[in-house]
Design a protein around this motif. Structure first.
Motif, PDB file in Angstrom:
ATOM      1  N   GLU A   9      39.007  38.503  14.885  1.00 24.52           N
ATOM      2  CA  GLU A   9      39.215  37.551  15.973  1.00 24.52           C
ATOM      3  C   GLU A   9      40.064  38.135  17.098  1.00 24.52           C
ATOM      4  N   ARG A  10      41.159  38.816  16.746  1.00 24.46           N
ATOM      5  CA  ARG A  10      42.047  39.345  17.778  1.00 24.46           C
ATOM      6  C   ARG A  10      41.367  40.421  18.607  1.00 24.46           C
ATOM      7  N   TYR A  11      40.572  41.250  17.962  1.00 25.87           N
ATOM      8  CA  TYR A  11      39.917  42.339  18.679  1.00 25.87           C
ATOM      9  C   TYR A  11      38.704  41.830  19.463  1.00 25.87           C
ATOM     10  N   MET A  12      38.040  40.816  18.929  1.00 29.47           N
ATOM     11  CA  MET A  12      36.954  40.220  19.708  1.00 29.47           C
ATOM     12  C   MET A  12      37.500  39.534  20.957  1.00 29.47           C
ATOM     13  N   ASN A  13      38.665  38.911  20.837  1.00 31.96           N
ATOM     14  CA  ASN A  13      39.297  38.326  22.020  1.00 31.96           C
ATOM     15  C   ASN A  13      39.630  39.406  23.046  1.00 31.96           C
ATOM     16  N   ALA A  14      40.089  40.571  22.564  1.00 29.77           N
ATOM     17  CA  ALA A  14      40.396  41.672  23.483  1.00 29.77           C
ATOM     18  C   ALA A  14      39.131  42.159  24.183  1.00 29.77           C
ATOM     19  N   ILE A  15      38.023  42.215  23.456  1.00 25.70           N
ATOM     20  CA  ILE A  15      36.757  42.639  24.066  1.00 25.70           C
ATOM     21  C   ILE A  15      36.337  41.650  25.142  1.00 25.70           C
ATOM     22  N   GLN A  16      36.381  40.373  24.825  1.00 28.16           N
ATOM     23  CA  GLN A  16      35.920  39.364  25.773  1.00 28.16           C
ATOM     24  C   GLN A  16      36.854  39.234  26.970  1.00 28.16           C
ATOM     25  N   THR A  17      38.122  39.608  26.791  1.00 28.79           N
ATOM     26  CA  THR A  17      39.081  39.489  27.880  1.00 28.79           C
ATOM     27  C   THR A  17      39.131  40.736  28.745  1.00 28.79           C
ATOM     28  N   ASN A  18      39.063  41.897  28.110  1.00 27.35           N
ATOM     29  CA  ASN A  18      39.429  43.123  28.814  1.00 27.35           C
ATOM     30  C   ASN A  18      38.392  44.224  28.784  1.00 27.35           C
ATOM     31  N   ALA A  19      37.386  44.146  27.897  1.00 30.60           N
ATOM     32  CA  ALA A  19      36.460  45.277  27.744  1.00 30.60           C
ATOM     33  C   ALA A  19      35.100  44.781  27.257  1.00 30.60           C
ATOM     34  N   GLN A  20      34.447  43.983  28.077  1.00 27.75           N
ATOM     35  CA  GLN A  20      33.149  43.433  27.672  1.00 27.75           C
ATOM     36  C   GLN A  20      32.098  44.519  27.469  1.00 27.75           C
ATOM     37  N   HIS A  21      32.287  45.678  28.098  1.00 27.91           N
ATOM     38  CA  HIS A  21      31.301  46.758  27.964  1.00 27.91           C
ATOM     39  C   HIS A  21      31.222  47.307  26.545  1.00 27.91           C
ATOM     40  N   LEU A  22      32.236  47.037  25.725  1.00 28.78           N
ATOM     41  CA  LEU A  22      32.186  47.490  24.334  1.00 28.78           C
ATOM     42  C   LEU A  22      31.120  46.760  23.527  1.00 28.78           C
ATOM     43  N   LEU A  23      30.581  45.679  24.072  1.00 22.91           N
ATOM     44  CA  LEU A  23      29.495  44.977  23.391  1.00 22.91           C
ATOM     45  C   LEU A  23      28.277  45.881  23.213  1.00 22.91           C
ATOM     46  N   ARG A  24      28.095  46.861  24.095  1.00 16.48           N
ATOM     47  CA  ARG A  24      26.978  47.799  23.922  1.00 16.48           C
ATOM     48  C   ARG A  24      27.103  48.520  22.585  1.00 16.48           C
ATOM     49  N   TYR A  25      28.288  49.004  22.269  1.00 14.60           N
ATOM     50  CA  TYR A  25      28.473  49.785  21.050  1.00 14.60           C
ATOM     51  C   TYR A  25      28.452  48.901  19.810  1.00 14.60           C
ATOM     52  N   LEU A  26      28.969  47.703  19.929  1.00 13.88           N
ATOM     53  CA  LEU A  26      28.901  46.773  18.808  1.00 13.88           C
ATOM     54  C   LEU A  26      27.460  46.379  18.531  1.00 13.88           C
ATOM     55  N   ALA A  27      26.690  46.105  19.576  1.00 16.48           N
ATOM     56  CA  ALA A  27      25.281  45.741  19.399  1.00 16.48           C
ATOM     57  C   ALA A  27      24.495  46.898  18.789  1.00 16.48           C
ATOM     58  N   THR A  28      24.759  48.105  19.241  1.00 19.34           N
ATOM     59  CA  THR A  28      24.070  49.274  18.679  1.00 19.34           C
ATOM     60  C   THR A  28      24.386  49.433  17.202  1.00 19.34           C
ATOM     61  N   ALA A  29      25.661  49.257  16.833  1.00 16.05           N
ATOM     62  CA  ALA A  29      26.050  49.397  15.431  1.00 16.05           C
ATOM     63  C   ALA A  29      25.370  48.352  14.555  1.00 16.05           C
ATOM     64  N   VAL A  30      25.239  47.137  15.053  1.00 19.76           N
ATOM     65  CA  VAL A  30      24.586  46.083  14.273  1.00 19.76           C
ATOM     66  C   VAL A  30      23.095  46.369  14.133  1.00 19.76           C
ATOM     67  N   ILE A  31      22.471  46.859  15.190  1.00 20.29           N
ATOM     68  CA  ILE A  31      21.029  47.114  15.154  1.00 20.29           C
ATOM     69  C   ILE A  31      20.697  48.255  14.190  1.00 20.29           C
ATOM     70  N   VAL A  32      21.482  49.324  14.203  1.00 25.87           N
ATOM     71  CA  VAL A  32      21.148  50.483  13.367  1.00 25.87           C
ATOM     72  C   VAL A  32      21.648  50.329  11.939  1.00 25.87           C
ATOM     73  N   ASN A  33      22.447  49.297  11.668  1.00 29.25           N
ATOM     74  CA  ASN A  33      23.006  49.096  10.338  1.00 29.25           C
ATOM     75  C   ASN A  33      22.257  47.962   9.649  1.00 29.25           C
ATOM     76  N   LYS A  34      21.324  48.308   8.790  1.00 28.61           N
ATOM     77  CA  LYS A  34      20.486  47.299   8.142  1.00 28.61           C
ATOM     78  C   LYS A  34      21.273  46.407   7.198  1.00 28.61           C
ATOM     79  N   ARG A  35      22.393  46.890   6.711  1.00 29.07           N
ATOM     80  CA  ARG A  35      23.173  46.112   5.749  1.00 29.07           C
ATOM     81  C   ARG A  35      24.039  45.046   6.408  1.00 29.07           C
TER      82      ARG A  35
END
Length: 571
Positions: free
Chosen positions: A379-405
């Motif tokens: 929660e704390r780090y997601m708040n930091a992403i949404q407040t200060n670094a929305q561009h990190l969503l690219r890397y989070l989305a990529t990790a979720v897509i390539v990680n089948k588990r």
């Protein structure tokens, strides 16, 4: 120029100033927007952000770091100033003026009709030194419109930006000369003078180097000898295994023992820190990591200890020691989450730095793609992403897509992407929106083609291109099958960006490997899906997958806010 300024007060480890300037170009009348960040580590190893790229702007941009020697209006007229579109002077109080100053110049590219090169594309322009600091002239060509280097670089130490520049140069995303000029500018604030000389020789095809580089080299060698002499007693002690065995886990005992037996006091310990910092700036990351580790065992200054931890983390990254870097990252996370900061904004900035630096680890460590999902979804780090670094969503989305588990995190990811759609979007996030929000398969197909271009130009996720495309096609197939019972293979091949034969072969292998309830009708050229209903047990497992993590986070939150028994008794 109109200014909208948000200031973050200086504090432990780093002091940030964020500015989001919007206004109208005084020269051309065009609207312009500049986003940049000025960073100063108060006592740390890292004095400034590496490359501060400005954008987006209408034409080009210039960033000056350092205190201006005179107001902009008093500077001599030049071609560059004639091209300048607007000047935004960052206002500071008297205290801040002593610490840092910055001038953002939003300028134009060459607009002369005879210069077709400037009209055809924009590129990373030269980076040079002036009496007002490092000058970074940046603008982006169309082919790199999704390049995140302008957004990521302000959150990195300048040494960590070199791998990014090497990648941009290798992939020829920007002109090679401009990248080499950027490297020279970065090296100007480090002690790697010989490396800067080599780049200068290659850039200008000459054996001569500027006199200031020669003088800088002499200065670096002199400072190195002085620091080495200051830290020599403690280094000699640490290099003797029999003496090191006398150290204990109690720092106060160690300090007293060193003072009484070996005449090593706080000055020598501080000298070890300065020597380690100097070695890091010289590019000797191995020695810097060793000395910083030993310094932390003797250091009683918490602020310096945290700064040394950041330095060792950077050194392990640059040496590609991913296991050690993962350990240092976890230590930093514990410090950031447990340490009380003078302002929540400082803690927010520390978390933002940690997430950016950790990208090197997450996309190189064998368990990194699980690690980035676990960290970023807290929660704390997601708040930091949404407040200060929305561009990190690219890397989070990529990790979720390539990680089948980790498919179970897809719903939470899409929810966040929808919330931040108006602040950040790229083909990767838009692909998920098209597929799971709008059920727009044509749009998803188009975004998937764009995703290939985005991934190919991104330093962190480029090695996962094939894996990403394979899993993205699987997402399309699964979603399409959920809402269709009979599927035309020819039409599905179009959705998957494949020819008919490859699509049929791919679907056949998928049905076999995933044990899907489906059949291929070769004559009709269709795939017939069977009805699948998850059992009650599967539904319960799916709904309770996130309970353990949420319970763990809740327990930590309760423990961090609980009043100790002794404090309660004292009251």
């Amino acid at each position: 120029m109109i200014h909208d300024k948000r200031k973050i007060p200086p504090g432990l480890g780093s002091a940030w100033k964020l500015y989001n300037n919007q206004g109208v170009c005084e020269h051309s009348g065009e609207p312009c927007k500049v986003f940049f960040s000025v960073v100063r580590f108060a006592e740390g190893l890292f004095e400034a952000p590496a490359v501060l790229l400005l954008g987006p702007v209408r034409y080009g941009s210039v960033l000056l770091l350092g205190r201006p020697s005179a107001p902009a209006s008093s500077q001599p007229s030049s071609r560059a100033e004639k091209e300048t579109a607007a000047i935004a002077l960052i206002g500071q109080s008297s205290r801040e003026e002593k610490e840092t100053a910055a001038i953002a110049l939003v300028g134009q590219s060459d607009r002369e009709e005879g210069d077709s090169r400037h009209r055809s594309h924009r590129s990373v322009a030269g980076i040079r030194q002036s009496n007002r600091g490092a000058v970074v002239v940046i603008s982006q060509p169309a082919m790199s419109k999704y390049d995140l280097t302008p957004k990521v670089a302000p959150f990195l130490d300048r040494h960590l930006v070199f791998p990014l520049l090497e990648f941009l140069q290798k992939e020829k995303i920007f002109p090679v000369d401009d990248i080499m000029k950027a490297k020279i500018d970065l090296l100007g604030k480090t002690n790697m003078v010989d490396y800067a000389m080599d780049i200068h020789k290659g850039l200008y095809n000459t054996e001569d180097v500027p006199q200031e580089m020669v003088e800088r080299r002499v200065e670096v060698i002199g400072n190195l000898k002085a620091l080495e002499e200051a830290a020599a007693p403690l280094i000699s002690f640490l290099q003797n295994p029999s003496m090191v065995q006398e150290l204990r886990s109690e720092k106060q005992y160690n300090l007293q023992m060193l003072q009484e037996r070996y005449q090593i006091g706080p000055e020598q310990i501080e000298g070890l820190y300065q020597y380690a910092k100097f070695q890091f700036d010289c590019g000797n990351y191995s020695a810097a990591a060793d000395y910083l580790y030993q310094y932390r065992a003797l250091c009683t200054n918490n602020d310096r200890g945290v700064s040394a931890l950041w330095g060792k983390f950077a050194a392990e990254i640059l040496m590609l020691n991913w296991d050690a870097a993962m350990e240092e990252m976890n230590r930093l996370k514990e410090v950031i989450d447990s340490k009380s900061f003078s302002s929540p904004l400082l803690q927010l900035q520390q978390r933002t730095w940690l997430m950016h630096w950790s990208l090197f680890v997450f996309f190189n460590h064998e368990n990194g793609r699980n690690g980035i999902i676990e960290l970023f979804f807290q929660e704390r780090y997601m708040n930091a992403i949404q407040t200060n670094a929305q561009h990190l969503l690219r890397y989070l989305a990529t990790a979720v897509i390539v990680n089948k588990r980790r498919r179970n995190m897809l719903k939470d990811l899409i929810k966040v992407i929808q919330q931040e759609h108006y602040t950040y979007a790229d083909p990767i996030t838009e692909f998920l929106e098209c597929l799971y929000v709008n059920y727009d398969f044509e749009g998803a197909q188009k975004k998937l083609r764009e995703c290939e271009e985005v991934i190919a130009t991104d330093y962190f996720i480029s090695p996962f291109s094939d894996e990403f495309i394979e899993n993205a096609r699987l997402f399309i197939f699964e979603t399409y099958c959920r809402i269709h019972q009979c599927i035309d293979i020819r039409m599905l091949s179009v959705r998957l960006n494949m020819n008919d034969d490859d699509a049929e072969r791919w679907i056949l292998n998928l049905i076999r490997n995933a044990k899907l309830d489906a059949k291929i009708d070769a004559k009709a050229g269709t795939v017939v899906m069977g009805t699948q209903h998850p059992s009650v047990y599967e539904q319960i497992i799916e709904r309770t997958k996130g309970l353990s993590m949420r319970s763990y986070m809740l327990a930590n939150a309760v423990a961090s806010t609980a009043v100790p028994p002794q404090a309660t008794a004292a009251r």
